[in-house]
Scaffold this active site. Sequence first.
Site: not given
Length: 562
Positions: A231, A235, A382-384, A445-446
């Site tokens: 995680h 950042y 969310h990740f994208h 997912r995946r």
Amino acid sequence: MAVSTASFSRADVYAANPEKKVALYFVVTGLAALFVGTLIGILQAFNYAGINLYDNFPFLASYYQGLTLHGVLNVIVFTTFFICGMMFYLPVREMNARPNMTWIWSAYWVMFGGLFLAGVAIITNNATVLYTFYPPLQGSWGFYTGAALIIVGSIMVGIEVVRLRQRWKRDHPDEATPIVTFMSTATWLMWILATFGIVTEVVVFLIPWSLGLREGVDPQLARTLFWFTGHPIVYFWLLPAYISWYALVPKMAGGTLASEALARLAFLMFLLFSVPVGMHHQFTDPGISAGWKMVHSLLTMFVGIPSLLTAFTVASSLELAGKSRGGRGVFGWIPKLPWGNAAFAAQILAMISFMFGGAGGIILASFNLNVMLHNTAWIPGHFHITVGTATTLTFMGISFWLLPHFTRKPLASNGLALASAWLWFVGMMTFALGMHWQGLLGVPRRAQISNLAPSLDGAYASAALPQLITGVSGIILALAVVCYFGVIFATLFKRDRVTEDEAPAIPFVDRVKFHKDSTIMFLDRIYFWFGIAIAIVIVAYAPTLVEMFLNQVPVPGMRMGW
């Protein structure tokens, strides 16, 4: 603009600033990885639309090999190489420093060697483990060694920036560190601390395991070490974008930074709270107590505070710039901003996307809501809009001025660059809508949805509309890729160069000098804050990790595609 093809040799371009060349190598290598990764990413979008395009790409042995390539190239290789180039070059130029070029070139080749080893392992289907590479799924030693080398090379770059900043402070004891150098140093120190987890996992466990020197690995311990870094790396991707938003974009807009004190405070807060947050990815793991999961959930919420400071400070800076250009009223300054400048517009669109990404991050850090969304399509949605849009679109915008700055070759087409930024923004926001919607309906997912669909007996029939939306996003993103890399390749392969004075300058905001007794000088004691960050990490992780190390339950590996 006058150009010349005869007066400037390739050597002349880098003679005065040799750091330009190595930074260019870092950035272009990262963009090459992005190019390949995005082509495979388009297949992923169509997969979630229920359309299987993998059978038309015989060089991919499976959907999961493609997913591994997409994740590793876009999430690890592109970001790390681009950041190393940008976050080395900008502080060096701001401090007017002379870096150890042998050290930095060594860092590049260490990372490139790692990319080669990991790339060969994935392409030969010997490391189909996805970018998270959780045990007991096992890859080849080449993949793990390559990943370790990429991390080691990035740490080498960070060490050099920290060393140069220390030398600058020795020569300017009564001055605060220049803003870009300060933010870069804070980011590098955070990253050096964060890599403890993944380096330990790879070097102590995964490499010996893949070589047969260990019979097994404890999956719970390995997952915890992975997310120790997994995680905070978010950042590490995001903070270089923040550096541009704070210290470059306001100048591009014709203004300056509204509050340097808030900018510095935000980066110190990221240094303090970015690392001890990984367990919020493990809310469903049984081997970690609920109490420690809650601690990490709360610390994750703390990271939202500097992001809110960033939103306030950057928006204020842009408002000042817009009003200095003639804007009036509450919103009248917005149209006055230089929206026709592709480098500027791309980064503003990235900021807009991150408003949604930040809100989603708060949801995922929430103990109960995370359980509902865990391992659904909501997560890549969310990740994208975090790394896929906020970070990537910012880096695209930076490349529109940084590559011409490095090479003294004018951007091939600002119009095409602007189109690529808007297409990427619209495409990613459309993708995020479709994926978030599917996640709320329970689509996993995946998973190769395009192959599963015929056997699900209508279980996801209600997902037909969000699947269609996701498929449309793949088309839009394909157009964005064509436009963006068309501009990049056309720029890099141009023969004409301009003079140094005609090339784009680095748009640093105006530098402010602070009195030695000011609050800024207190914030500038970065090693003091780094010590506190280490203490917080020890408190948040040591009890759980010590228990896991003392009570390991090793299991043998499973290999996909071997």
